[in-house]
Design an enzyme around this catalytic site. Sequence first.
Site, mmCIF file in Angstrom:
data_model
loop_
_atom_site.group_PDB
_atom_site.id
_atom_site.type_symbol
_atom_site.label_atom_id
_atom_site.label_comp_id
_atom_site.label_asym_id
_atom_site.label_seq_id
_atom_site.Cartn_x
_atom_site.Cartn_y
_atom_site.Cartn_z
ATOM 1 N N ARG A 76 -8.063 -1.894 16.705
ATOM 2 C CA ARG A 76 -8.471 -1.336 15.167
ATOM 3 C C ARG A 76 -9.293 -2.526 14.739
ATOM 4 O O ARG A 76 -10.410 -2.765 15.623
ATOM 5 C CB ARG A 76 -6.978 -1.179 14.429
ATOM 6 C CG ARG A 76 -7.572 -0.284 13.223
ATOM 7 C CD ARG A 76 -6.195 0.010 12.322
ATOM 8 N NE ARG A 76 -5.731 -1.168 11.540
ATOM 9 C CZ ARG A 76 -4.988 -1.143 10.486
ATOM 10 N NH1 ARG A 76 -4.325 -0.233 10.477
ATOM 11 N NH2 ARG A 76 -4.826 -2.360 9.955
ATOM 12 N N LYS B 242 0.752 -1.182 -0.154
ATOM 13 C CA LYS B 242 0.058 -0.146 -0.177
ATOM 14 C C LYS B 242 0.815 1.248 -0.084
ATOM 15 O O LYS B 242 0.441 2.325 -0.446
ATOM 16 C CB LYS B 242 -0.999 -0.005 1.237
ATOM 17 C CG LYS B 242 -0.294 0.156 2.614
ATOM 18 C CD LYS B 242 -1.243 0.120 3.742
ATOM 19 C CE LYS B 242 -0.647 -0.005 4.921
ATOM 20 N NZ LYS B 242 -1.082 -0.965 5.913
#
Length: 370
Positions: A131, A36
């Site tokens: 998360r 990413k």
Amino acid sequence: MKTPYLEIDLSKIHDNAKKLIALFKARGIEITGVTKCVLGEPRITNAIVAAGITSLGDSRIQNIVRMKKAHVEALFTLIRTPSASEAHDVVTYADVSFNTELSVIAELSKAALKQKKIHDILLMVEMGDLREGILRHDLGKTIEEALRMKGVRIIGLGTNLACLSGVKPTRHNMDHLSRLADTSEKRYGITLQTISGGNSANFEWLVENNTKSRVNNVRLGEAIFLGRETLSRKHIDGLHLDAITLVAEVIESKVKPSLPEGETGQDAFGNTPIFEDKGEMLRSIVALGKQDVNVPGLVPKSDMDILGSSSDHIILNTTRNPLRVGDQVRFSMDYAALLSSMTSPFVGREFIAGATQPKTSRNKVTLLDH
Ligand SMILES: *Cc1c(COP(=O)(O)O)cnc(C)c1O
């Protein structure tokens, strides 16, 4: 070469990947290369594939599509849990996706049935970082429900630590994840082939821990591209820290005072800056700003200080290292700077040592990119 640009040394990235593969392989752990921060850039991702990485993970389906279109050959995992609305594309382009929500898995199942495919999913478990993750006491129920859905197959468990809350991967939480895998397999009669323990923050755990666990996969981005583990940002022995450098050009260089003239209020970004009188200094401006890069993540590679920045300018004190208009300034970057500069449409790329591409890939196609 037009500035600003990222100078990307493919052979250093290739080297880093090779060394990390060897280190983790010695403990029976396979690496998923996380792409990413380079937006799936095919030449870069091909360099890590050529080093021996066979599994690539990205948080954005667009980056996976980009790699697939460029014929990067690997197993592709979507590592951000998908939106329900992108289920169709996820099934089309990703071999595996990480998941935490049954309603999304149901959409993946529908899309898979429509496309006559089996889509592999890995369930992310909440191990404390808060998360993404299924709560541990809900894991059984989630597996049970997902097993009823056709077109999707549960292939593993994973967790992500040290991202939102900085929770350390330790023997304790890794062993806990391993036990969850064991009990889930027994209770539901499934085989969990992949137990993905974390990211570049798992390095210390790997080095310090030599007990066997079920963890057989980690997902590494920063370690490969910047040569650091991410708990304390320590340099990983033998890895290149300078595989990617940001280069900008001086557009003004003048001796000016260090104190502004006139009354001061807020700057362009709503901050009220404070100045120290250091007398006159050589102030050089490079054509690079907040719109191109997360400026606090930059460190000049030669002896100079960043005085401040605005949308399109970074102002440097270059008194110790005088610069002229047209000179180039090189910066090393942290993860946020890398991510932001890679994403800026104003920052170009220059590749060096491009002999690191896999023999099997059809590289001609990748050259069309950018
Ligand atoms: C970004 C990300 C990674 C890679 O993290 P690094 O610190 O770059 O190694 C791994 N897993 C997930 C789920 C991520 O979002």
